[in-house]
Design an enzyme around this catalytic site. Structure first.
Site, PDB file in Angstrom:
ATOM      1  N   GLN A  76      72.476  32.776 -11.871  1.00 17.28           N
ATOM      2  CA  GLN A  76      73.201  31.521 -12.136  1.00 17.28           C
ATOM      3  C   GLN A  76      74.227  31.707 -13.257  1.00 17.28           C
ATOM      4  OE1 GLN A  76      73.566  28.570 -10.775  1.00 17.28           O
ATOM      5  NE2 GLN A  76      72.204  29.019  -9.055  1.00 17.28           N
ATOM      6  N   SER A  77      74.981  32.773 -13.205  1.00 16.83           N
ATOM      7  CA  SER A  77      75.958  33.052 -14.261  1.00 16.83           C
ATOM      8  C   SER A  77      77.164  32.117 -14.175  1.00 16.83           C
ATOM      9  CB  SER A  77      76.435  34.496 -14.132  1.00 16.83           C
ATOM     10  OG  SER A  77      77.545  34.723 -14.977  1.00 16.83           O
TER      11      SER A  77
END
Ligand code: PLP
Length: 335
Positions: free
Chosen positions: A75-76
């Site tokens: 989930q960057s």
């Protein structure tokens, strides 16, 4: 601080607003709480990485890059913003996503930032948690070079001295706003991860002799490691800017008491902070960074760390897209 000497692509909607939070200030009984809206930098729903990407992509274009390579957790936010800027500039993009958070939750694995990454059509490769991700992106860079591409490899979070110039620039922007508004800023508080945001801010604010104390709230590493990483990068950023004398070690302060069980793992304090900002100010924080950063600020306020008339600015670094990756957690925490 002569930032025009560095290659840069203007990407951000800037200056971002610097706003008073009257309801939150009243709710917590002071200090005077302000917010710098770097969640509103524009590209791909905004966030702090766009600031760094102005200078990183400036360098990439200057060297004739054809392909951007970077990495982050699944989930960057950094990967999402980098992918968007690459698309905007007509560059190819490969992102390595590390399974840093162990979960089978489909919202986490396919929603939020990942959904946006896939919509942008970048090449995504996965790596197991604990992989040396810097080595992994360098390897991909070599592979692309052998295929005739000109890769530009951006470290995790865009945190090197070039990326940190983006936050030295925010130091200038923030001081100009404060001076214009007649606002005496006593403290600047924000979430710190890969260290580039704090390093750039500290280098810039020291260069400008601002007298503003910066406090990073850690989201991953213990305090000694986080402060060492920020200090090292602040020194490299200062050197790049041509500042003599280095960065005082005391100018680098991190509080890593609010990480909880680990990077990307929710805490009760984070859930409280996210709901509080939504209810008091209609502002959305994120679960991994700004939510934990604000949880730290709220707890420090309750412990009496600030006086009522101090002006504290919280830098909102973005990441709200990540809320949708944690839908299940929030639904349960509100029940
Ligand atoms: C990356 C990120 C941070 C941390 O910034 P660093 O420069 O990596 O320390 C904070 N908040 C959000 C939302 C981020 O995406």
């Amino acid at each position: 601080m002569h930032l025009a000497r560095f290659p840069r692509v203007k990407l951000c909607h800037a200056p971002t607003p610097l706003e008073f939070m009257p309801n939150l200030t009243r709710h917590l009984g002071g200090p005077q709480l302000w917010i710098k809206r770097d969640d509103c930098t524009g590209v791909a729903t905004g966030g702090n990485k766009n600031r760094k990407l102005e200078f990183l992509m400036g360098e990439a274009l200057a060297m004739g890059a054809t392909h951007i390579v970077t990495q982050g957790a699944v989930q960057s936010n950094h990967v999402r913003q980098t992918a968007a800027v690459a698309a905007k500039l007509g560059l190819k993009c490969t992102a390595l996503l590390e399974h840093r958070v162990q979960t089978n939750d489909s919202d986490y694995n396919d929603g939020g930032n990942v959904l946006m990454d896939r919509l942008m059509g970048i090449a995504i490769e996965y790596r197991p948690g604990g992989t040396d991700m810097q080595a992994a992106i360098e390897e991909v860079g070599e592979r692309l070079k052998a295929q005739g591409e000109v890769p530009y490899v951006i470290p995790g979070g865009g945190s090197n001295a070039t990326g940190a110039l983006g936050y030295a620039n925010v130091a200038l922007e923030l001081l100009a706003q404060a001076n214009e508004m007649g606002l005496r800023i006593d403290r600047l508080v924000h979430a710190t991860g890969s260290a580039g945001t704090q390093a750039g801010l500290v280098a810039g604010l020291e260069a400008l002799n601002s007298g503003i104390r910066v406090l990073g709230i850690g989201v991953r590493n213990p305090k000694d490691r986080q402060e060492a990483a920020v200090h090292k990068l602040a020194e490299a950023t200062a050197a790049k800017l041509g500042l003599s004398g280095g960065i005082r070690r005391e100018a680098v302060e991190a509080n890593c008491d609010y990480v909880g069980a680990g990077y990307g793992i929710p805490t009760e304090g984070m859930a409280e902070a996210v709901a509080m900002l939504a209810r008091q100010e209609g502002i959305f924080l994120d679960p991994v960074y700004s939510g934990k950063g604000m949880a730290g600020l709220i707890d420090l306020i309750r412990k009496g760390a600030f006086s009522r008339d101090e002006n504290v600015v919280f830098l909102h670094t973005g990441g709200q897209v990540g809320l949708f990756a944690y839908a299940d957690f929030f639904t349960k925490s509100l029940a």
